[in-house]
Design a protein around this motif. Structure first.
Motif, short mmCIF file in Angstrom:
data_model
loop_
_atom_site.label_atom_id
_atom_site.label_comp_id
_atom_site.label_asym_id
_atom_site.label_seq_id
_atom_site.Cartn_x
_atom_site.Cartn_y
_atom_site.Cartn_z
N GLY A 183 0.79 -1.24 0.00
CA GLY A 183 0.00 0.00 0.00
C GLY A 183 0.81 1.28 0.00
O GLY A 183 0.27 2.35 -0.22
N TYR A 220 -1.97 -12.67 0.37
CA TYR A 220 -2.95 -11.63 0.69
C TYR A 220 -2.69 -10.46 -0.25
O TYR A 220 -1.73 -9.71 -0.08
N ARG A 222 -3.76 -6.98 -2.37
CA ARG A 222 -4.64 -5.80 -2.31
C ARG A 222 -5.52 -5.74 -3.55
O ARG A 222 -5.11 -6.11 -4.65
N GLY A 263 -7.77 -8.60 -0.53
CA GLY A 263 -8.07 -7.58 0.46
C GLY A 263 -9.25 -6.75 -0.04
O GLY A 263 -9.83 -7.03 -1.08
N ALA A 264 -9.55 -5.70 0.70
CA ALA A 264 -10.73 -4.93 0.31
C ALA A 264 -10.52 -3.43 0.51
O ALA A 264 -11.45 -2.70 0.83
N GLY A 265 -9.27 -2.98 0.32
CA GLY A 265 -9.02 -1.55 0.38
C GLY A 265 -8.79 -1.04 1.79
O GLY A 265 -9.59 -0.24 2.28
N ALA A 266 -7.75 -1.52 2.43
CA ALA A 266 -7.40 -1.02 3.76
C ALA A 266 -5.88 -1.06 3.89
O ALA A 266 -5.28 -2.12 3.91
N ILE A 268 -4.01 -0.45 6.34
CA ILE A 268 -3.53 -1.04 7.59
C ILE A 268 -3.32 -2.55 7.46
O ILE A 268 -2.56 -3.15 8.21
N CYS A 269 -3.99 -3.18 6.50
CA CYS A 269 -3.83 -4.62 6.35
C CYS A 269 -2.46 -5.01 5.81
O CYS A 269 -2.15 -6.19 5.69
N SER A 278 -7.63 -9.79 8.92
CA SER A 278 -8.37 -9.65 7.67
C SER A 278 -8.49 -10.99 6.95
O SER A 278 -9.53 -11.34 6.41
N LEU A 279 -7.39 -11.72 6.97
CA LEU A 279 -7.36 -13.05 6.33
C LEU A 279 -8.30 -14.02 7.05
O LEU A 279 -8.74 -15.02 6.47
N ARG A 283 -12.52 -7.49 10.69
CA ARG A 283 -12.00 -6.14 10.50
C ARG A 283 -10.48 -6.22 10.63
O ARG A 283 -9.97 -6.94 11.47
N GLY A 284 -9.79 -5.46 9.80
CA GLY A 284 -8.32 -5.52 9.83
C GLY A 284 -7.73 -4.72 10.96
O GLY A 284 -7.06 -3.72 10.74
N GLN A 285 -7.99 -5.17 12.18
CA GLN A 285 -7.46 -4.44 13.34
C GLN A 285 -6.21 -5.10 13.88
O GLN A 285 -6.11 -6.32 13.96
N CYS A 440 -6.65 1.82 12.07
CA CYS A 440 -7.63 0.76 12.33
C CYS A 440 -8.50 1.11 13.52
O CYS A 440 -9.54 0.49 13.75
N LEU B 20 -14.97 -12.32 4.15
CA LEU B 20 -14.52 -11.34 3.17
C LEU B 20 -14.80 -11.82 1.75
O LEU B 20 -15.21 -11.05 0.88
N HIS B 24 -17.16 -9.90 -0.96
CA HIS B 24 -16.72 -9.62 -2.33
C HIS B 24 -17.72 -10.21 -3.34
O HIS B 24 -18.07 -9.58 -4.34
N VAL B 55 -17.56 -5.30 9.68
CA VAL B 55 -16.59 -5.69 8.65
C VAL B 55 -16.85 -4.89 7.36
O VAL B 55 -15.91 -4.36 6.75
N PHE B 58 -15.57 -1.37 7.65
CA PHE B 58 -14.12 -1.22 7.84
C PHE B 58 -13.39 -1.05 6.51
O PHE B 58 -12.40 -0.33 6.42
N TYR B 59 -13.88 -1.72 5.48
CA TYR B 59 -13.14 -1.76 4.21
C TYR B 59 -13.70 -0.79 3.19
O TYR B 59 -14.91 -0.73 2.97
N GLU B 60 -12.80 -0.03 2.58
CA GLU B 60 -13.17 0.98 1.58
C GLU B 60 -13.92 0.38 0.40
O GLU B 60 -14.76 1.03 -0.21
N ASP B 61 -13.56 -0.85 0.03
CA ASP B 61 -14.12 -1.42 -1.20
C ASP B 61 -15.62 -1.67 -1.14
O ASP B 61 -16.29 -1.66 -2.16
#
Lengths: 529, 158
Positions: A183, A220, A222, A263-266, A268-269, A278-279, A283-285, A440, B20, B24, B55, B58-61
């Motif tokens: 990222g 993983y 992006r 991933g989904a656009g974070a 921090i991941c 996240s995996l 939430r990717g905390q 996060c 996730l 998607h 969840v 949290f994610y932009e997508d």
């Protein structure tokens, strides 16, 4: 006639697919017998789309043309790709930008068809695996330890220690997780190698699996890298069909398989514990450490988390030996690093070289200074959490220790150049705003501190113009930075002060407003001014 | 819709990170994740609705409302800033009639264009960069690209 054109995102972004379509159209119409191979990119992005033609008499076996537009295709074919064409670059092997590099990781990138496992093997692929196959897991880890390889994602943690911890951990299941959540702005090495030589990453992960006793791997990735997803998925299918992945990896009797996970656009991941969360579909905390992922990672199992480039280095280390690898680079920064010349730079792209190169040399001599032709004013090394350096600091060698000494970091090797129109107060504000956007939210110094930092910077920018106590506000920023550095759970909050503090330290005039930002002619690059 | 969502996501229940993958899948199929999907997903994954919402947010997508016909993501990160991303962003935003900074759901009045920020596309030596309907774009000229987007907004297909 055999032609080569990159399928790399950076080539596609400037029209490579239109060039490919035109080649198909013209050759079909004119009856030329042409084979077009879509390769990775050589990483000379100012020349993309760069078209190459096979020529056994040329140094490197090919001649190049670039940047090429669709209109050039018919004349090029008619003129039999004469070197008199204005876009002719001559023999690929004679291009200075490539000649000056030591390409270990990127040795095949731009040359081979990324989706051909056969091409991969012909060009030296799988030799690392061949060597590893004959070694015990312990010996493989020893080679990695001997190599001095350090994690290329940014933290530069010694790989050998991590491998050994995972190898020694007792568990019914272990994992290899490739961190392909690249990222950091200014970096694209992971993307390039995944698009241009995906089997290298697969080979590296397979070797890692053998070494630590893992049977399952995840990449993983992006979501901003759709081309890489497509290529990795296809490469993994070929690897399975070939037996390189599956129940008995390459005939070793050991199982290993790899899945791509989007991933989904974070941002921090990219932090390893957030990545693991996240995996797991959460939430990717960020997680508190310890426990380290090496002992309790994905689903609580021992997990080797490594950046793409770290894993892509593994085959070279195994093929040639850790001692051979260790001889590249300087001090504790061993091996090569794919530096990424980015931002406002004339010759932007990928430059793989041993550690120890001088930053200014890379920016000015190799990179050719700015694209706009203005004076270089600031160089940010290591992504959004990296320091802004002025001209006077560019004599620093690119190695981990030299950067640590000045409170900066090499990070993932991204080098972003700015010309003299940059406003470092705006960049410092952006650093806080980005942290606020991407935090996060788990720890307070990062979640709240970044918001307060952005507000303080906005107030400084206002005071700079309208008058006010800038010095007092800068004191507050210094306090805030200390809290974020000492109190944050991970590097996101902990290192956001790096770009902020370096901007203030090296470019104080941008904060105090003492220098007119539009007519900056007095910048001499002298230290301690 | 609820039944088809349940069927769509069931294959992911036992996967690592299945939630996730499921999100998607829902977004790829429907273009966004509608509020009616949340209880269905919660039920299939045996999680609370709050966890699912947590969840998604949290994610932009993940979108919670439909996007425009075309989606443009413009890189806002440092390497693109260094070559004029701020100027490009302002020009396009004003051409589409968006005021101020990104709001998180900038879809033009015609519903044809959704504009989003993105933080790095890995095209850092080829900026300013953007992604138009999933296709990477680099070395964008502010005027030309703004004209192209305006044309899309006015109904031209390209």
């Amino acid at each position: 006639m055999k032609l080569f054109l990159p399928l790399d995102s950076a080539a596609v972004a400037v029209g490579a697919d239109a060039v490919a379509d035109e080649i198909s159209r013209v050759t079909a119409k004119m009856g030329h017998s042409v084979t077009l191979v879509r390769t990775g990119s050589r990483g000379l992005f100012w020349l993309e789309p760069m078209l190459e033609i096979e020529d056994e008499n040329a140094v490197g076996g090919r001649r190049a043309f670039g940047p090429v537009s669709p209109e050039m295709i018919a004349p090029l074919l008619d003129g039999n790709f004469s070197d008199d064409h204005p876009a002719a670059l001559g023999a690929v092997g004679d291009i200075d930008f490539l000649k000056a590099q030591t390409r270990m990781i990127f040795s095949r990138c731009g040359i081979t068809d990324p989706l051909s496992l056969e091409d991969y093997k012909i060009h030296g692929g799988m030799t690392g695996f061949g060597a590893a196959q004959k070694m015990s897991p312990k010996t493989i880890v020893e080679e990695i330890t001997t190599s001095g390889l350090r994690g290329r994602g940014g933290a530069a943690f010694p790989a050998g220690i991590k491998w050994n911890a995972v190898r020694k951990a007792k568990a019914d299941q272990k994992y290899i997780v490739c961190n392909a959540d690249e990222g950091d702005s200014g970096t694209f090495a992971d993307r390039m190698i995944m698009e241009g030589d995906p089997f290298l990453l697969i080979e590296g992960m397979v070797i890692a699996g053998l070494a630590v006793g893992a049977s399952k791997g995840f990449i993983y990735l992006r979501s901003e890298y759709p081309v890489a997803e497509h290529i990795l998925t296809a490469a993994l299918a070929s690897a399975r069909a070939d037996g390189l992945l599956g129940a008995s990896v390459g005939g070793t009797g050991k199982a290993f398989d790899i899945d791509v996970f989007m991933g989904a656009g974070a941002y921090i991941c990219g932090e390893e514990t957030a990545l693991l969360e996240s995996l797991e579909g959460k939430r990717g905390q960020v997680r508190a450490k310890p426990p380290l992922p090496a002992l309790e990672g994905l689903d609580g199992k021992p997990t080797l988390v490594h950046n793409v480039i770290s894993l892509c280095t593994v085959p070279s280390v195994l093929a040639n030996g850790g001692a051979w690898y260790r001889d590249f680079g300087v001090g504790k920064s061993t091996g090569t690093m794919p530096f990424q010349l980015a931002g406002n730079i004339k010759y932007g792209g990928l430059f793989e070289a041993p550690f120890g190169l001088e930053l200014g040399d890379l920016v000015n001599r190799i990179g050719g200074g700015t694209r706009t032709g203005q004076q270089v004013r600031a160089v940010q090394v290591g992504g959004p959490l990296g320091a802004y350096l002025p001209l006077s600091e560019l004599d620093i060698p690119l190695d981990y220790e030299a950067f640590a000494q000045i409170g900066a970091g090499v990070g993932h090797g991204g080098i972003t150049v700015f010309d003299d129109s940059v406003d470092l107060a705006a960049q410092a504000k952006y650093a806080f705003d980005f942290c606020a956007h991407e935090s996060c939210g788990k720890c307070t110094p990062c979640r709240i501190g970044s918001v307060r930092g952005g507000e303080l910077m906005a107030s400084i920018i206002a005071k700079r113009q309208n008058g006010g106590d800038v010095a007092g506000t800068l004191d507050l920023v210094a306090d805030l930075c200390e809290v974020m550095e000492d109190g944050s759970l991970c590097a996101m909050g902990g290192m956001t002060p790096v770009p902020v503090k370096s901007a203030i330290q090296y470019f104080p005039e941008d904060f105090t407003g003492e220098t007119d930002l539009t007519g900056r002619t007095d910048f001499t690059g002298e230290k301690n001014k | 819709m609820q039944t088809s969502i349940a069927a769509l996501i069931k294959p992911f229940v036992c996967d690592t990170g299945g939630l996730l993958k499921a999100l998607h899948a829902v977004q790829n199929t429907y273009g966004y994740i509608d509020a009616v999907a949340v209880p269905v997903i919660a039920d299939v994954f045996n999680l609370s609705k709050a966890e699912i919402k947590g969840v998604i947010s949290f994610y932009e997508d993940f979108r919670r409302s439909p996007a425009g016909h075309h989606v443009i993501k413009i890189c806002q990160a440092e390497a693109c800033q260094a070559v004029g991303a701020r100027d490009l962003t302002e020009k396009i935003r004003s051409a589409l009639g968006f005021g101020g900074p990104f709001s998180g759901c900038d879809t033009s009045v015609t519903g044809r264009i959704t504009l989003e920020p993105v933080y790095c596309l890995g095209l850092c030596a080829s900026g300013p960069a953007a992604m138009l309907d999933g296709v990477p774009r680099g070395r964008l000229n502010s005027e030309d690209f703004t004209r192209e987007i305006k044309a899309l907004e006015n109904g031209a297909e390209g």
